[in-house]
Design a protein around this motif. Structure first.
Motif, PDB file in Angstrom:
ATOM      1  N   SER A  61       0.848  -1.192   0.000  1.00 20.49           N
ATOM      2  CA  SER A  61       0.000   0.000   0.000  1.00 20.49           C
ATOM      3  C   SER A  61       0.885   1.244   0.000  1.00 20.49           C
ATOM      4  O   SER A  61       2.021   1.213   0.476  1.00 20.49           O
ATOM      5  CB  SER A  61      -0.879  -0.008   1.259  1.00 20.49           C
ATOM      6  N   GLU A  62       0.324   2.329  -0.524  1.00 22.50           N
ATOM      7  CA  GLU A  62       0.997   3.629  -0.463  1.00 22.50           C
ATOM      8  C   GLU A  62      -0.043   4.671  -0.091  1.00 22.50           C
ATOM      9  O   GLU A  62      -1.182   4.620  -0.558  1.00 22.50           O
ATOM     10  CB  GLU A  62       1.644   3.974  -1.803  1.00 22.50           C
ATOM     11  N   HIS A  63       0.352   5.604   0.769  1.00 28.47           N
ATOM     12  CA  HIS A  63      -0.557   6.645   1.239  1.00 28.47           C
ATOM     13  C   HIS A  63       0.223   7.950   1.358  1.00 28.47           C
ATOM     14  O   HIS A  63       1.384   7.943   1.746  1.00 28.47           O
ATOM     15  CB  HIS A  63      -1.159   6.266   2.595  1.00 28.47           C
ATOM     16  N   VAL A  64      -0.440   9.057   1.042  1.00 27.58           N
ATOM     17  CA  VAL A  64       0.182  10.372   1.178  1.00 27.58           C
ATOM     18  C   VAL A  64      -0.522  11.128   2.297  1.00 27.58           C
ATOM     19  O   VAL A  64      -1.740  11.311   2.274  1.00 27.58           O
ATOM     20  CB  VAL A  64       0.113  11.176  -0.140  1.00 27.58           C
ATOM     21  N   PHE A  65       0.256  11.537   3.294  1.00 27.30           N
ATOM     22  CA  PHE A  65      -0.254  12.371   4.391  1.00 27.30           C
ATOM     23  C   PHE A  65      -0.087  13.835   4.014  1.00 27.30           C
ATOM     24  O   PHE A  65       0.937  14.217   3.438  1.00 27.30           O
ATOM     25  CB  PHE A  65       0.522  12.110   5.689  1.00 27.30           C
ATOM     26  N   ASP A  66      -1.058  14.652   4.379  1.00 29.47           N
ATOM     27  CA  ASP A  66      -0.991  16.093   4.105  1.00 29.47           C
ATOM     28  C   ASP A  66      -0.258  16.828   5.222  1.00 29.47           C
ATOM     29  O   ASP A  66      -0.693  17.900   5.674  1.00 29.47           O
ATOM     30  CB  ASP A  66      -2.410  16.659   3.939  1.00 29.47           C
ATOM     31  N   HIS A  67       0.838  16.263   5.662  1.00 30.46           N
ATOM     32  CA  HIS A  67       1.649  16.836   6.739  1.00 30.46           C
ATOM     33  C   HIS A  67       3.120  16.619   6.395  1.00 30.46           C
ATOM     34  O   HIS A  67       3.460  15.629   5.734  1.00 30.46           O
ATOM     35  CB  HIS A  67       1.353  16.153   8.081  1.00 30.46           C
ATOM     36  N   PRO A  68       3.991  17.496   6.888  1.00 27.32           N
ATOM     37  CA  PRO A  68       5.424  17.299   6.627  1.00 27.32           C
ATOM     38  C   PRO A  68       5.965  16.054   7.331  1.00 27.32           C
ATOM     39  O   PRO A  68       5.396  15.566   8.316  1.00 27.32           O
ATOM     40  CB  PRO A  68       6.080  18.569   7.180  1.00 27.32           C
ATOM     41  N   TRP A  69       7.077  15.566   6.837  1.00 25.49           N
ATOM     42  CA  TRP A  69       7.714  14.351   7.342  1.00 25.49           C
ATOM     43  C   TRP A  69       7.963  14.422   8.848  1.00 25.49           C
ATOM     44  O   TRP A  69       7.701  13.448   9.567  1.00 25.49           O
ATOM     45  CB  TRP A  69       9.024  14.112   6.584  1.00 25.49           C
ATOM     46  N   GLU A  70       8.456  15.541   9.342  1.00 21.84           N
ATOM     47  CA  GLU A  70       8.764  15.667  10.774  1.00 21.84           C
ATOM     48  C   GLU A  70       7.520  15.440  11.627  1.00 21.84           C
ATOM     49  O   GLU A  70       7.571  14.779  12.668  1.00 21.84           O
ATOM     50  CB  GLU A  70       9.368  17.048  11.082  1.00 21.84           C
ATOM     51  N   THR A  71       6.399  15.978  11.180  1.00 22.31           N
ATOM     52  CA  THR A  71       5.142  15.832  11.927  1.00 22.31           C
ATOM     53  C   THR A  71       4.673  14.382  11.912  1.00 22.31           C
ATOM     54  O   THR A  71       4.284  13.831  12.951  1.00 22.31           O
ATOM     55  CB  THR A  71       4.061  16.749  11.310  1.00 22.31           C
ATOM     56  N   VAL A  72       4.703  13.759  10.753  1.00 21.58           N
ATOM     57  CA  VAL A  72       4.208  12.385  10.621  1.00 21.58           C
ATOM     58  C   VAL A  72       5.087  11.420  11.414  1.00 21.58           C
ATOM     59  O   VAL A  72       4.570  10.532  12.115  1.00 21.58           O
ATOM     60  CB  VAL A  72       4.107  11.970   9.139  1.00 21.58           C
ATOM     61  N   THR A  73       6.401  11.565  11.347  1.00 22.84           N
ATOM     62  CA  THR A  73       7.269  10.637  12.070  1.00 22.84           C
ATOM     63  C   THR A  73       7.180  10.855  13.576  1.00 22.84           C
ATOM     64  O   THR A  73       7.260   9.888  14.338  1.00 22.84           O
ATOM     65  CB  THR A  73       8.727  10.728  11.591  1.00 22.84           C
ATOM     66  N   THR A  74       6.996  12.095  14.009  1.00 18.54           N
ATOM     67  CA  THR A  74       6.786  12.350  15.440  1.00 18.54           C
ATOM     68  C   THR A  74       5.519  11.641  15.903  1.00 18.54           C
ATOM     69  O   THR A  74       5.496  10.989  16.952  1.00 18.54           O
ATOM     70  CB  THR A  74       6.673  13.870  15.715  1.00 18.54           C
ATOM     71  N   ALA A  75       4.470  11.727  15.115  1.00 22.19           N
ATOM     72  CA  ALA A  75       3.211  11.054  15.453  1.00 22.19           C
ATOM     73  C   ALA A  75       3.374   9.540  15.418  1.00 22.19           C
ATOM     74  O   ALA A  75       2.828   8.832  16.272  1.00 22.19           O
ATOM     75  CB  ALA A  75       2.106  11.493  14.493  1.00 22.19           C
ATOM     76  N   ALA A  76       4.130   9.026  14.453  1.00 22.81           N
ATOM     77  CA  ALA A  76       4.317   7.574  14.334  1.00 22.81           C
ATOM     78  C   ALA A  76       4.990   7.007  15.585  1.00 22.81           C
ATOM     79  O   ALA A  76       4.651   5.901  16.025  1.00 22.81           O
ATOM     80  CB  ALA A  76       5.139   7.242  13.087  1.00 22.81           C
ATOM     81  N   MET A  77       5.898   7.762  16.171  1.00 28.89           N
ATOM     82  CA  MET A  77       6.574   7.294  17.389  1.00 28.89           C
ATOM     83  C   MET A  77       5.655   7.343  18.607  1.00 28.89           C
ATOM     84  O   MET A  77       5.943   6.725  19.622  1.00 28.89           O
ATOM     85  CB  MET A  77       7.839   8.127  17.639  1.00 28.89           C
ATOM     86  N   GLN A  78       4.546   8.080  18.503  1.00 34.05           N
ATOM     87  CA  GLN A  78       3.606   8.221  19.617  1.00 34.05           C
ATOM     88  C   GLN A  78       2.226   7.655  19.269  1.00 34.05           C
ATOM     89  O   GLN A  78       1.229   8.038  19.869  1.00 34.05           O
ATOM     90  CB  GLN A  78       3.475   9.701  19.981  1.00 34.05           C
ATOM     91  N   LYS A  79       2.181   6.744  18.330  1.00 35.09           N
ATOM     92  CA  LYS A  79       0.922   6.248  17.779  1.00 35.09           C
ATOM     93  C   LYS A  79       0.050   5.496  18.781  1.00 35.09           C
ATOM     94  O   LYS A  79      -1.175   5.542  18.700  1.00 35.09           O
ATOM     95  CB  LYS A  79       1.252   5.335  16.596  1.00 35.09           C
ATOM     96  N   TYR A  80       0.661   4.790  19.711  1.00 37.84           N
ATOM     97  CA  TYR A  80      -0.117   3.997  20.669  1.00 37.84           C
ATOM     98  C   TYR A  80       0.000   4.586  22.068  1.00 37.84           C
ATOM     99  O   TYR A  80       1.065   5.062  22.436  1.00 37.84           O
ATOM    100  CB  TYR A  80       0.375   2.544  20.683  1.00 37.84           C
ATOM    101  N   PRO A  81      -1.050   4.547  22.860  1.00 37.23           N
ATOM    102  CA  PRO A  81      -2.387   4.047  22.568  1.00 37.23           C
ATOM    103  C   PRO A  81      -3.194   5.052  21.734  1.00 37.23           C
ATOM    104  O   PRO A  81      -2.906   6.249  21.756  1.00 37.23           O
ATOM    105  CB  PRO A  81      -3.017   3.866  23.950  1.00 37.23           C
ATOM    106  N   ASN A  82      -4.205   4.551  21.052  1.00 37.42           N
ATOM    107  CA  ASN A  82      -5.125   5.401  20.311  1.00 37.42           C
ATOM    108  C   ASN A  82      -6.460   4.681  20.200  1.00 37.42           C
ATOM    109  O   ASN A  82      -6.512   3.457  20.269  1.00 37.42           O
ATOM    110  CB  ASN A  82      -4.551   5.781  18.942  1.00 37.42           C
ATOM    111  N   PRO A  83      -7.542   5.429  20.016  1.00 31.77           N
ATOM    112  CA  PRO A  83      -8.858   4.787  19.969  1.00 31.77           C
ATOM    113  C   PRO A  83      -9.127   3.962  18.707  1.00 31.77           C
ATOM    114  O   PRO A  83     -10.040   3.144  18.701  1.00 31.77           O
ATOM    115  CB  PRO A  83      -9.836   5.967  20.063  1.00 31.77           C
TER     116      PRO A  83
END
Length: 194
Positions: free
Chosen positions: A6-28
Motif C-alpha cells: 500500500s501507499e498513502h500520502v499524508f498532508d503533513h510534513p515528514w517531521e510531523t508524521v514521524t513524530t506522530a508515528a513514534m507516539q501512535k499507541y495508545p489510540n482509539p
C-alpha cells in the motif's frame, strides 16, 4: 505466502508524521494494542535514532480458531525495529509477530519519506508478507489476513491523523498559555513602572 502493499500520502510534513508515528499507541482506532515497551533506543554515530519496541496486542479470537490452534490465549506480541534518519528524512519500521510463529508469520515494513514533489506532504509505503504454515487452506487464510492487514492499515493511518491533531492541539494550548504568561508578566511590569 501472500504479499500485501500500500501507499498513502499524508498532508503533513515528514517531521510531523514521524513524530506522530513514534507516539501512535495508545489510540482509539487500534484498541487491540494494549502495551508498548521500549526495549532499546539509541542514536548511532551517524545521528540515526534506532528503536526496538515490544507491542502487546489483545485480539478476540473466535472459538473455532482457538480449537484449531489449541490455545485460549488471546494476547500476542510483535517486535518492532525502527530507524529514523533525520538527515535523509526517512523512517523505516519493520515489525514481525513473535507469538504463534509456528502457525503464522507476518513481516511488515513501513517507510515514511517526504513527498518527492511536495515537501509539505509525506509518503508512507507499506508491505506485509504473510505466511500461514501447517494448515490446510493456508492460501485462503493468508488472503483473509491480508484483508485484515489492509483494514488495520486504514485504521493506523486514521490513528496517525488523530495523534497529529492531538499534538497540534497540545502545541496550540502551550502557545496560548505561554502568550498568557507573557501578557501577565508584561502587564505586571507596566504596573510596577507606574
Amino acid at each position: 505466502m501472500k504479499i500485501w502493499t500500500s501507499e498513502h500520502v499524508f498532508d503533513h510534513p515528514w517531521e510531523t508524521v514521524t513524530t506522530a508515528a513514534m507516539q501512535k499507541y495508545p489510540n482509539p482506532m487500534n484498541p487491540s494494542v494494549v502495551g508498548v515497551d521500549v526495549l532499546d533506543r539509541h542514536v548511532d554515530a551517524g545521528g540515526k535514532l534506532h528503536s526496538h519496541r515490544l507491542l502487546s496486542t489483545e485480539w478476540g479470537i473466535p472459538s473455532i480458531v482457538k480449537s484449531l490452534i489449541g490455545t485460549c490465549r488471546t494476547k500476542t506480541y510483535v517486535q518492532e525495529h525502527s530507524v529514523v534518519d533525520p538527515v535523509k528524512k526517512t523512517m523505516e519500521l519493520k515489525s514481525s509477530n513473535i507469538s504463534f510463529t509456528n502457525l503464522v508469520s507476518v513481516d511488515e515494513r513501513l517507510v515514511y519519506k517526504p513527498h518527492p514533489h511536495k515537501p509539505d506532504k509525506t509518503v508512507l509505503t507499506q508491505e506485509a508478507i504473510i505466511s500461514v504454515k501447517g494448515v490446510s487452506l493456508s492460501s485462503y487464510l493468508e488472503g483473509l489476513m491480508a484483508n485484515t492487514i489492509s483494514s488495520n492499515a486504514n485504521k493506523g493511518r486514521e490513528a496517525l491523523e488523530w495523534v497529529i491533531n492531538r499534538l497540534n492541539a497540545e502545541f496550540e494550548e502551550f502557545t496560548a498559555s505561554a502568550r498568557g504568561t507573557m501578557r501577565n508578566s508584561m502587564a505586571a511590569a507596566a504596573f510596577v513602572e507606574k
